[in-house]
Design a protein around this motif. Structure first.
Motif, mmCIF file in Angstrom:
data_model
loop_
_atom_site.group_PDB
_atom_site.id
_atom_site.type_symbol
_atom_site.label_atom_id
_atom_site.label_comp_id
_atom_site.label_asym_id
_atom_site.label_seq_id
_atom_site.Cartn_x
_atom_site.Cartn_y
_atom_site.Cartn_z
ATOM 1 N N PHE A 98 0.824 -1.215 0.000
ATOM 2 C CA PHE A 98 0.000 0.000 0.000
ATOM 3 C C PHE A 98 0.856 1.261 0.000
ATOM 4 C CE2 PHE A 98 -3.422 -2.566 2.485
ATOM 5 C CZ PHE A 98 -3.811 -3.197 1.311
ATOM 6 N N GLY A 99 2.004 1.208 0.675
ATOM 7 C CA GLY A 99 2.925 2.344 0.706
ATOM 8 C C GLY A 99 2.272 3.624 1.181
ATOM 9 N N THR A 100 2.635 4.709 0.552
ATOM 10 C CA THR A 100 2.114 6.014 0.961
ATOM 11 C C THR A 100 0.773 6.337 0.303
ATOM 12 O OG1 THR A 100 3.400 7.070 -0.804
ATOM 13 C CG2 THR A 100 4.420 6.954 1.384
ATOM 14 N N ASP A 101 0.357 5.499 -0.647
ATOM 15 C CA ASP A 101 -0.900 5.754 -1.349
ATOM 16 C C ASP A 101 -2.117 5.287 -0.559
ATOM 17 O OD1 ASP A 101 0.486 6.856 -3.493
ATOM 18 O OD2 ASP A 101 0.708 4.899 -4.484
ATOM 19 N N GLY A 102 -1.892 4.406 0.418
ATOM 20 C CA GLY A 102 -2.987 3.902 1.239
ATOM 21 C C GLY A 102 -3.669 2.697 0.618
ATOM 22 N N PRO A 103 -4.543 2.080 1.374
ATOM 23 C CA PRO A 103 -4.912 2.462 2.734
ATOM 24 C C PRO A 103 -3.812 2.147 3.743
ATOM 25 C CG PRO A 103 -5.935 0.371 2.181
ATOM 26 C CD PRO A 103 -5.246 0.850 0.936
ATOM 27 N N GLU A 104 -3.957 2.674 4.920
ATOM 28 C CA GLU A 104 -3.017 2.388 5.999
ATOM 29 C C GLU A 104 -3.411 1.072 6.661
ATOM 30 O OE1 GLU A 104 -1.872 4.327 10.369
ATOM 31 O OE2 GLU A 104 -3.085 5.451 8.928
ATOM 32 N N ILE A 105 -2.439 0.216 6.933
ATOM 33 C CA ILE A 105 -2.707 -1.037 7.622
ATOM 34 C C ILE A 105 -1.738 -1.170 8.789
ATOM 35 C CG2 ILE A 105 -1.232 -2.370 6.035
ATOM 36 C CD1 ILE A 105 -3.193 -4.733 6.425
#
Length: 236
Positions: free
Chosen positions: A177-184
């Motif tokens: 996901f990296g900086t693009d999301g979503p956050e996990i």
């Protein structure tokens, strides 16, 4: 705009209290549970108009898809997915005495179930700005903390290792996901007295455990790919 959350394994224990706390924050919360009768009773007992029941057995691929379809009848996105459902079948069992079928069952729910939930629902979470996926874990899954004696030495191979694998899921999906999301992120509430541990005395209340989960679920700080306890990031 209404925010939506889906909490699995939420008819009792920490999951139930997470639902309550999120609903109090004006989320529309989908209360996920395997048992329809118990799930519906949980919704009724909460008595909140912004909580609705969604049947889901995370060990069943079709059940996960059915739950997604039911949620899509209400919303095209999720702001929060909280993977709370899990089992612990080998408390008090030595690794040398653990039955293979028990180990497989724990991984089927805790690891493969969580994996399927992330795959199924991450497209919906991606549609939310600031969407998050929270995986419940245990401090006993930290290989470093366990080896260093920083936590109680409960050598529960099945439960602990299945949650270590969940931590690995968190890192792998976080990297994707990296900086693009979503956050996990993964969160452990620490020792909490629940049915999972046969209501062992001396732990946090389910409300106290849930508060730790909700704190990170609603935090503005990005913890993508990290594992956390009440004090912050913990080692692998």
């Amino acid at each position: 705009m209404t925010k939506f959350a889906f909490v699995t394994g939420a008819n009792k224990g920490i999951g139930y209290k997470i639902v309550r706390k999120l609903a109090e924050k004006n989320y529309h919360v989908f209360l996920g549970a395997r048992n329809a009768e118990l799930g519906q009773k949980a919704v009724q007992s909460l008595g909140m108009s912004n909580v609705s029941f969604v049947p889901v057995d995370i060990s069943d691929t079709q059940s996960i898809q059915n739950s997604k379809n039911k949620i899509l009848e209400v919303t095209d996105h999720l702001d929060l997915l909280i993977n709370n459902a899990g089992i612990a079948l080998d408390f008090g069992v030595l690794p040398s005495e653990l039955k293979l079928e028990t180990l497989r069952q724990e991984f089927d729910v805790n690891f493969f179930g969580t994996f399927q939930m992330i795959q199924a629902f991450s497209p919906l979470v991606k549609k939310s700005q600031g969407g998050k996926i929270v995986n419940l874990t245990t401090d006993m899954a930290s290989q470093t903390m366990f080896a260093n004696g920083e936590i109680p030495q409960l050598n529960i191979l099945g439960y602990n290792s299945s949650k270590t694998a969940v931590n690995s899921l968190t890192l792998a999906f976080g990297t994707e996901f990296g900086t693009d999301g979503p956050e996990i992120l993964g969160v452990t509430p620490g020792f909490t007295t629940t049915d999972l541990n046969n209501n062992a005395p001396g732990g946090k209340t389910t409300a106290e455990g849930a508060q730790i989960i909700v704190k990170y679920a609603l935090s503005d700080t990005n913890y993508n790919g990290k594992i956390l306890d009440k004090n912050g990031i913990i080692p692998w």
